[in-house]
Each structure stands twice: as structure tokens, then as C-alpha cells.
Design an enzyme around this catalytic site. Structure first.
Site: not given
Ligand code: AMP
Length: 112
Positions: A29-31, A85, A98-100
Site C-alpha cells: 500500500r502507498d504510504i 508515472n 512501479h504501477m499505481h
Molecule cells: P511515483 O511518484 O509515481 O514515483 O510514486 C512513488 C510513490 O511511492 C508515491 O505515491 C509515494 O507516496 C510512495 N511511497 C514513497 N515512500 C513510500 C513508502 N515508504 N512506502 C510506501 N509507499 C511509498
């Protein structure tokens, strides 16, 4: 990769809220969730983004994982969004492919 945030999460060196794992993929899960479901689907093998020559195969594994997560999060009927992204203009902040996967609310288009 030594200094990669997502490689550290995959290796268990930094905590991650895991929702799915197989031989090729780790998903957590995204933080900073932007929707009720916001999962990051990540290949275990480090590569920067979708322009890597290994990315087409990795994205196939990511899509397979996304299908399983969509079902387990009950998103199939209402729909969802899957986003890659890439680079500065794409808003990529973590240089590990990564895939959101976003769902659980009505999402706007176009993105900002
Ligand atoms: P992007 O901006 O597309 O590179 O997505 C990176 C994502 O990683 C962002 O949505 C952040 O909120 C997420 N993120 C950053 N650090 C962490 C973490 N420690 N655990 C989970 N998600 C994270």
C-alpha cells in the site's frame, strides 16, 4: 540496488504494507494513498522505468498481479486506474518501475 527505496521494502529492510507477492512481484500500500485503495505493484528485479528493455516482461507480471489485487480489493465491478508515472514530466519520484493501482472512488480525468 543498494540505495533504492523500493528494493529496501522488497528486501524487508524498510516496512511495507504488503498486499501481494509472487516470484516476480511485490505489491504494497502507498504510504500517501490518493484513493481508498492505492497499491504499488513493483517488480522484484530493479529497473528504473518502462523504457528498460526488461520492462515489457515485468509489466506483464505486474498486470497479472494487478488482476489478482483488483479481485481481492473488490474493484472489478466499479473500475479502477493503473498508472505508470515515468520520468520528470511523468511525476515519477521513485526510480524503480512501479504501477499505481487506484480505486474505491470516482477518479478525475485528465490528471493534473
Ligand atoms: P511515483 O511518484 O509515481 O514515483 O510514486 C512513488 C510513490 O511511492 C508515491 O505515491 C509515494 O507516496 C510512495 N511511497 C514513497 N515512500 C513510500 C513508502 N515508504 N512506502 C510506501 N509507499 C511509498
Amino acid at each position: 540496488m543498494e540505495d533504492c527505496l523500493f528494493c529496501k521494502i522488497i528486501a524487508g529492510q524498510i516496512p511495507g504494507d504488503k498486499v501481494y507477492e509472487n516470484e516476480f512481484i511485490y505489491a504494497f500500500r502507498d504510504i500517501d494513498p490518493q484513493a481508498p485503495t492505492h497499491v504499488l505493484i513493483v517488480p522484484k528485479e530493479h529497473m528504473q522505468d518502462m523504457m528498460d528493455p526488461r520492462a515489457p516482461q515485468a509489466i506483464a507480471h505486474m498486470t497479472e498481479a494487478a488482476q489478482a489485487i483488483v479481485r481481492s480489493e473488490n474493484l472489478e465491478q466499479a473500475g479502477f486506474r493503473a498508472v505508470l508515472n515515468t520520468g520528470v514530466d511523468g511525476g515519477q519520484s521513485v526510480p524503480h518501475l512501479h504501477m499505481h493501482l487506484l480505486g474505491g472512488r470516482s477518479l478525475q480525468w485528465p490528471p493534473g
